[in-house]
Design a protein around this motif. Structure first.
Motif, PDB file in Angstrom:
ATOM      1  N   LEU A   1       9.495   2.941 -16.136  1.00 14.79           N
ATOM      2  CA  LEU A   1      10.499   3.942 -15.315  1.00 14.79           C
ATOM      3  C   LEU A   1      10.345   4.156 -13.869  1.00 14.79           C
ATOM      4  CD1 LEU A   1      10.224   6.726 -17.999  1.00 14.79           C
ATOM      5  CD2 LEU A   1      12.058   5.261 -17.603  1.00 14.79           C
ATOM      6  N   GLY A   2      11.198   4.154 -13.210  1.00 16.63           N
ATOM      7  CA  GLY A   2      11.249   4.354 -11.546  1.00 16.63           C
ATOM      8  C   GLY A   2      10.784   5.660 -11.270  1.00 16.63           C
TER       9      GLY A   2
ATOM     10  N   THR B   1       6.780   7.541 -12.271  1.00 16.93           N
ATOM     11  CA  THR B   1       7.527   8.632 -12.577  1.00 16.93           C
ATOM     12  C   THR B   1       7.030   9.745 -12.860  1.00 16.93           C
ATOM     13  OG1 THR B   1       8.712   6.800 -13.797  1.00 16.93           O
ATOM     14  CG2 THR B   1       9.202   8.987 -14.313  1.00 16.93           C
ATOM     15  N   LEU B   2       7.918  10.986 -12.498  1.00 18.26           N
ATOM     16  CA  LEU B   2       7.366  12.230 -13.075  1.00 18.26           C
ATOM     17  C   LEU B   2       7.397  12.481 -14.542  1.00 18.26           C
ATOM     18  CD1 LEU B   2       6.598  15.138 -12.122  1.00 18.26           C
ATOM     19  CD2 LEU B   2       8.975  15.629 -11.649  1.00 18.26           C
ATOM     20  N   TYR B   3       6.469  12.825 -15.071  1.00 17.43           N
ATOM     21  CA  TYR B   3       6.295  13.124 -16.652  1.00 17.43           C
ATOM     22  C   TYR B   3       6.365  14.683 -16.689  1.00 17.43           C
ATOM     23  CZ  TYR B   3       5.214   8.453 -17.415  1.00 17.43           C
ATOM     24  OH  TYR B   3       5.155   7.102 -17.557  1.00 17.43           O
ATOM     25  N   LEU B   4       7.344  15.253 -17.569  1.00 16.47           N
ATOM     26  CA  LEU B   4       7.381  16.768 -17.437  1.00 16.47           C
ATOM     27  C   LEU B   4       7.157  17.185 -18.850  1.00 16.47           C
ATOM     28  CD1 LEU B   4      10.056  18.072 -14.982  1.00 16.47           C
ATOM     29  CD2 LEU B   4       7.469  18.000 -14.640  1.00 16.47           C
ATOM     30  N   PHE B   5       6.227  18.118 -19.335  1.00 13.41           N
ATOM     31  CA  PHE B   5       5.962  18.343 -20.503  1.00 13.41           C
ATOM     32  C   PHE B   5       6.489  19.784 -20.945  1.00 13.41           C
ATOM     33  CE2 PHE B   5       3.363  14.633 -22.013  1.00 13.41           C
ATOM     34  CZ  PHE B   5       2.965  14.159 -20.514  1.00 13.41           C
TER      35      PHE B   5
ATOM     36  N   PRO C   1       2.213  14.342 -12.251  1.00 17.46           N
ATOM     37  CA  PRO C   1       3.104  13.834 -11.297  1.00 17.46           C
ATOM     38  C   PRO C   1       2.925  12.299 -11.090  1.00 17.46           C
ATOM     39  CG  PRO C   1       1.381  15.742 -10.886  1.00 17.46           C
ATOM     40  CD  PRO C   1       1.260  15.093 -11.944  1.00 17.46           C
ATOM     41  N   PRO C   2       3.810  11.732 -10.423  1.00 15.39           N
ATOM     42  CA  PRO C   2       3.554  10.317 -10.046  1.00 15.39           C
ATOM     43  C   PRO C   2       2.273   9.770  -9.592  1.00 15.39           C
ATOM     44  CG  PRO C   2       5.806  10.844  -9.411  1.00 15.39           C
ATOM     45  CD  PRO C   2       4.970  12.138  -9.615  1.00 15.39           C
ATOM     46  N   PHE C   3       1.794   8.461  -9.744  1.00 21.14           N
ATOM     47  CA  PHE C   3       0.500   8.079  -9.436  1.00 21.14           C
ATOM     48  C   PHE C   3      -0.562   9.133  -9.403  1.00 21.14           C
ATOM     49  CE2 PHE C   3       3.905   6.281  -6.662  1.00 21.14           C
ATOM     50  CZ  PHE C   3       3.700   5.213  -7.189  1.00 21.14           C
TER      51      PHE C   3
END
Lengths: 290, 387
Positions: free
Chosen positions: A116-117, A202-206, A218-220
């Motif tokens: 994902l970007g 990519t930003l992963y939200l749970f 968060p990214p990186f």
């Protein structure tokens, strides 16, 4: 396209609720891996069926978003279809099954195969936000353990697993350490998907609706599965198996029981189709091409 | 029809939706009117309003109709609808002494000021199936209606006990506009002073996630919308042996109270409606003592939407059990009780096991196969099948 339902706000929940959820998301992003409590609303989808992820999606979504929803990697699974119908009916946004075209992807139990970007958000549905619940039932105690980074119990649990079974028994939902601070439940994704949380673009939200928690990677951000020097984290083994539809050997496979044999197919149905059309499609963004 | 795998999920869902209506109507009886459900399934509607946490008799009846009488499903429909409504204002506290009483009893005293008023109760009716109801006549109905309402204002029993110093006085804390942070402080103050305090502003559990220890207003809210059966199971465990609760019902009352809010412009208190509620005040038989103060009884309190005495009694009992100094039994553990009585949450999660779980199961399979191998077992699928 599903007909829009009348008499409801855009994306169903009221604007005050959306604002609250967005603020909690910002807090979660600021403290990677920390579970932020939020005033989880009831939705017309049952608790335990993705209402946490759904509230995040509904709070973030705008008219120009393109949405993808998957369940177990599949775009056409009944629950994915049901959630899609609900969001379509209350927002009218475009729905896609192409991972690379979506701006928001809501998922249950999988991270899509394709990388994902940084212009995409992956929203994961979470049944149990608390990774320490397997060793401690009380919420007030697990909150203390996180606050003090008192993670001894879960390390002992993993160690005892190895002593008793010569292997860690956790299948999916493998606990991870986020940014060297919080142990986090990555939601019931397979272990195969865990390394893909690490330093992603990519930003992963749970979102956990029933347990009323939001958290983020968060990214990186560094995300490491819990492992020992002499007992490394190991992903699911599909050695010698390939998808019978697209011949991929580098994807997470579903085992299907047929009358006379076992068959394996890609769990990510959208990617499987792409590979079926063009076997040279890459899972990762080719940086040299950009 | 595909549960997951191939295309067709959407079509299967649409067909299932149609089938639900078909099964509701296939008996060819006339569709039930919402008015009839509201009036004649009054207790079911009350249960749905209470567990759905929305006082809306007409919508509760509609939900029951839509859910084919499944009260948990109907409560869920109401609770989901509730999320679409913005919070405009908090109501003013209700003084239940001003309740128009339909029924009130006390098991603590033989006679009480205002008298014991049985009202509409099945408590002393023999549970014989009434075959005459198989064919009920309209004529009888009109005779009943003419007998009119039984409503009056009566003083409260616990006020008498308070005057005598047998029960603690309600105290008030002074932190307004509560957030989880200020509440934590407030709860700490309550714990230190060892007293039971009320708060001026409630801890709104629909806006804040639960934190433990949960302030009392949060506890009462969570129980007010808890599921009757779930609460009864936990309360009963305490009555039966997993605990030591032998309470006395100081007063149980059912009646109408006015809902009042502060007018947003004039600031004056105005009536905006009337709700039917059930209130129970239960006294724990054993005296408790806070520090050097006078030994007193402990009061358990409940107020629930509609007419639901079982739920009100269980809620008041759990209010007492959760005040235990030490947690020895499930009913005494606030987190245990509060986290497991909401049927929207427990019902939803129970149902979610019907969703596909094949990815997680694949992970589990992989682990078990590896463990079997590590431990020297070679149970290949083929050899198993031959046996």
């Amino acid at each position: 396209m599903t007909e829009m339902v009348k008499g409801y706000n855009f994306a169903f929940i009221d604007e005050y609720a959306k604002r609250e959820i967005r603020r909690k998301v910002l807090k979660a992003v600021s403290i990677p891996g920390y579970q932020v409590p939020f005033g989880s609303r009831e939705l017309p989808i049952a608790r335990g069926w993705g209402t946490g992820g759904l509230q995040i999606t509904l709070s973030l979504i705008g008219q120009k978003d393109i949405l993808k929803i998957i369940d177990q990697g599949s775009d056409d699974s009944v629950n994915a279809v049901n959630i899609k119908r609900f969001i379509e009916a209350t927002t009218g946004v475009f729905i896609t099954s192409d991972t690379l075209k979506a701006t928001i992807i809501q998922t249950r139990h999988r991270i899509p195969e394709e990388e994902l970007g940084d212009d995409q958000i992956l929203v994961l549905q979470v049944p149990y936000p608390e990774p320490l619940r397997i060793v401690e039932p009380e919420e007030k105690e697990t909150r203390r353990m996180h606050a003090e980074m008192d993670y001894a119990k879960i390390w002992v649990f993993l160690y005892e697993n190895i002593v008793k079974w010569k292997e860690i028994t956790i299948g999916a939902r493998y606990p991870v350490m986020v940014a060297g601070r919080y142990i986090m439940d990555p939601s019931p994704i397979p272990r195969y998907d865990v390394p893909r949380l690490n330093n992603a673009r990519t930003l992963y939200l749970f979102g956990a609706g029933r347990e009323k928690r939001i958290y983020a990677v968060p990214p990186f951000t560094e995300v490491k599965p819990l492992e020992f020097e002499d007992h490394r984290f190991r992903i699911e083994n599909f050695k010698g198996k390939a998808c019978e539809l697209c011949a991929s050997t580098d994807t997470f496979l579903d085992e299907i029981i047929l009358d006379d044999k076992r068959m394996y197919t890609c769990s990510d149905t959208s990617f499987c189709k792409k590979r079926g059309n063009n076997p040279r499609v890459l899972k990762y963004i080719d940086r040299n091409q950009q | 029809m595909g549960y997951v795998a191939a295309k067709g999920g959407r079509e299967a869902i649409l067909n299932a939706e149609e089938l639900v209506d078909y099964f509701r109507l296939k008996g060819e009886s006339l569709p039930l009117s919402v008015k009839a459900i509201k009036e004649q399934f009054r207790l079911a509607c009350d249960k749905v309003m209470s567990e759905g946490a929305l006082y809306a008799p007409e919508l509760a009846a509609l939900a029951l109709k839509q859910a084919e009488g499944d009260t948990i499903e109907a409560s869920f429909l109401l609770r989901a609808y509730r999320s679409t409504l913005p919070r405009i204002s908090y109501s003013e506290p209700v003084d239940t002494e001003e309740m128009s009483v339909v029924r009130r009893i006390s098991s603590a005293f033989k006679d009480i000021p205002g008298g014991q008023i049985l009202g509409p109760t099945r408590d002393y009716i023999q549970r014989l199936l009434r075959f005459d109801l198989l064919e009920e006549k309209e004529k009888k109905m009109t005779t009943y209606i003419e007998e009119g309402k039984l409503e009056q204002k009566v003083p409260k029993v616990i006020n008498l006990l308070r005057e005598e110093g047998l029960l603690p006085q309600p105290a008030v804390s002074h932190i307004r506009n509560k957030t989880p942070e200020t509440f934590a402080l407030d709860t700490e103050c309550q714990r230190l002073s060892n007293g039971v305090k009320s708060e001026e502003e409630p801890y709104d559990i629909t806006r804040y996630a639960l934190v433990f220890p949960l302030p009392r207003s949060g506890v009462l809210q969570a129980m007010a919308r808890g599921e009757e059966g779930g609460m009864m199971a936990i309360a009963y465990s305490s009555m039966r042996g997993y605990g030591d609760t032998h309470p006395t019902l100081a007063e149980l009352r059912v009646g109408h109270v006015f809902l009042k809010i502060k007018h947003p412009i004039t600031g004056k208190t105005v009536k905006v409606g009337e709700v039917l509620v059930t209130e129970a005040e239960v006294i724990a038989g054993k005296p408790t003592q806070a520090g050097e103060e006078v030994p007193q009884f402990t009061l358990g309190y409940s107020l629930v939407f509609g007419h639901n005495e079982r739920k009100a009694i269980c809620m008041a009992m759990l209010d007492i059990t959760m005040k235990a100094q030490e947690t020895k039994h499930p009913a005494e553990d606030q987190e245990f009780v509060i986290c497991h009585i909401d049927s929207i949450e427990s019902g939803g999660f129970t149902a979610h096991w019907k969703l596909p779980h094949y990815v997680t199961f694949q992970s589990d399979l992989d682990r078990l196969r590896k463990i079997q191998k590590e431990k020297g077992f070679k149970l290949e699928a083929d050899t198993l099948r031959k046996k």
